[in-house]
Design an enzyme around this catalytic site. Sequence first.
Site, PDB file in Angstrom:
ATOM      1  N   LYS A 169      39.155  48.539  35.972  1.00  0.00           N
ATOM      2  CA  LYS A 169      39.386  49.318  36.843  1.00  0.00           C
ATOM      3  C   LYS A 169      40.748  49.896  36.784  1.00  0.00           C
ATOM      4  O   LYS A 169      41.860  49.126  35.678  1.00  0.00           O
ATOM      5  CB  LYS A 169      39.518  48.235  37.898  1.00  0.00           C
ATOM      6  CG  LYS A 169      39.237  49.002  39.702  1.00  0.00           C
ATOM      7  CD  LYS A 169      39.801  48.530  40.954  1.00  0.00           C
ATOM      8  CE  LYS A 169      39.929  49.146  42.007  1.00  0.00           C
ATOM      9  NZ  LYS A 169      40.391  48.092  43.121  1.00  0.00           N
ATOM     10  N   SER A 190      37.319  49.215  47.279  1.00  0.00           N
ATOM     11  CA  SER A 190      38.059  50.296  46.112  1.00  0.00           C
ATOM     12  C   SER A 190      37.498  50.308  44.456  1.00  0.00           C
ATOM     13  O   SER A 190      37.213  51.300  44.162  1.00  0.00           O
ATOM     14  CB  SER A 190      39.211  50.387  46.304  1.00  0.00           C
ATOM     15  OG  SER A 190      39.355  49.323  45.668  1.00  0.00           O
ATOM     16  N   SER A 226      37.762  44.802  48.401  1.00  0.00           N
ATOM     17  CA  SER A 226      37.225  46.119  47.640  1.00  0.00           C
ATOM     18  C   SER A 226      36.933  45.224  46.160  1.00  0.00           C
ATOM     19  O   SER A 226      36.302  45.764  45.312  1.00  0.00           O
ATOM     20  CB  SER A 226      38.636  46.787  46.851  1.00  0.00           C
ATOM     21  OG  SER A 226      38.871  47.377  47.606  1.00  0.00           O
TER      22      SER A 226
HETATM   23  N1  GLN Z   1      38.771  49.223  52.369  1.00  0.00           N
HETATM   24  C1  GLN Z   1      40.192  48.186  52.616  1.00  0.00           C
HETATM   25  C2  GLN Z   1      40.757  49.544  52.622  1.00  0.00           C
HETATM   26  O1  GLN Z   1      40.907  49.933  52.310  1.00  0.00           O
HETATM   27  C3  GLN Z   1      40.381  47.148  51.305  1.00  0.00           C
HETATM   28  C4  GLN Z   1      41.187  47.793  50.111  1.00  0.00           C
HETATM   29  C5  GLN Z   1      40.937  46.733  48.917  1.00  0.00           C
HETATM   30  O2  GLN Z   1      39.925  45.694  49.271  1.00  0.00           O
HETATM   31  N2  GLN Z   1      41.114  46.988  48.447  1.00  0.00           N
HETATM   32  O3  GLN Z   1      42.222  48.701  52.600  1.00  0.00           O
END
Ligand code: GLN
Length: 488
Positions: A78, A153, A177
């Site tokens: 990532k 994400s 995410s």
């Molecule tokens: N979708 C969640 C957010 O936007 C989690 C994102 C994540 O785990 N980095 O914060």
Amino acid sequence: MPDPYLDIRELRALLDHGECSATELCEQHLTRIERLNPTLGCYLRLHEQAARDAAREADARINQGDTSPLLGIPIAHKDLFCTKGDIATCGSKILEHWRAPYDATIVERLARAGAVVLGKCNMDEFAMGSSNENSAYHPVANPWDASRVPGGSSGGSAASVAAGLAVAATATDTGGSIRQPASLCGVTGIRPTYGRVSRFGMIAFASSLDQAGVIARSAFDAALMLRTMAGFDPRDSTSSERGVEDLDAFIASNGAFSEPGLRIGLPREYMDALKSAGYASALDSARRELESLGMSVVDVSLPSTFAAIPAYYVLACSEASSNLSRFDGVRYGHRSTDAESLEDLYRNSRMEGFGAEVKRRILTGTYCLSYGYYDAYYKKAMRVRRVIRDEFAKAFESVDVLLTPSSPGIAFKRGELSNDHIAMYQQDCFTTPAALAGQPCLSMPCGFHAGLPLGAQLIGAHFSDARLLSIAHAFQQATDFHTQRPAL
Ligand code: GLN
């Protein structure tokens, strides 16, 4: 050329028996990426030269008889992990040209293990999002249906594994995410116990929640990756000093089942909130499958589950507002050329460099932490977090693992939730509670609805990562959801 969907063990056998070389495997992946990445958008950048060099070194080690599990296996990172000398954008324009001065601990460990890094995966900007539509570069298409999102994400990581563009990928999970994109793309993703994997060299979003993990084709592959990544790191003060189990050996011997009487808890609140009948029936079959493996089912209650989303967004935004203050146009990344004073430089660099969702979160977080509101928001959210953690601890007195949905439904259409932030935030309704409590949790494929994959989430007690993976592995030995592949 080998099938691009082989798992790590199958590839290991081919490599060790000389039926294919790490170089061939690397070239095969690069060619496939060249063909599919323009439509899928999984990768932001390829590390072609470095990958070829690593593959050549892997071949040399293999020829000397080295059979280390990850040696010569093509993986992806990532784009929020630092890779020395290379750009790490974190999905943001503000870091478009920023080169990392060192390797993240997990990057270093995977390289030492001989994994071949193909490139860096797309993601929502600063890991803020559930659809990858917040990437400052381009969206990622779901390999099962290009008009749909892959989740976020870590959407680039999940989609690359689902599309056969990497055998496994690193990812991070702050509130969901890893698990939500794994669910939407039909792959397996684990968020280990908080502290199990070092955060050193991982660009921070909300440090008390951020955790590095893996997205892979199977629980077994995830275990092989995690065993290499996990362990104490003096450079991350929150990393645990606990030793790392021999995860793959534990799983191969069905370690979780060595004692009879494993209990699965079904949290009432999660099941009641699940709106999709197709999903509910897939989970029901998963439960029956686990029962047939000898597990017993217990109803449990986690009453504060739905306080998790509001608490998460207060805490994550508050921490983000502080963590992201370092991007000031002076020390890192984009610097505005339109500035007459220092104040202008800060303001304009941030205004030009950050996208809308990141700005929204910085503003929200700053508000929550400001004088007069701190008690009402931040402190209250911390209290909610404690209650949620206590509820999990209590549940794990009577069960060994919890089974829940990973996401509210199948992958949604691109653009479908873009104008509804609350609906987008609700994507994480089943994943934020365990993140707030620091529990290990994973998502594994458990069925299909309308031709799109669905994930089941397993949540465990702190440091029961091996048990979770072992249960998921047993499930995958008995089912074939994780071996289905999209038509590409
Ligand atoms: N979708 C969640 C957010 O936007 C989690 C994102 C994540 O785990 N980095 O914060």
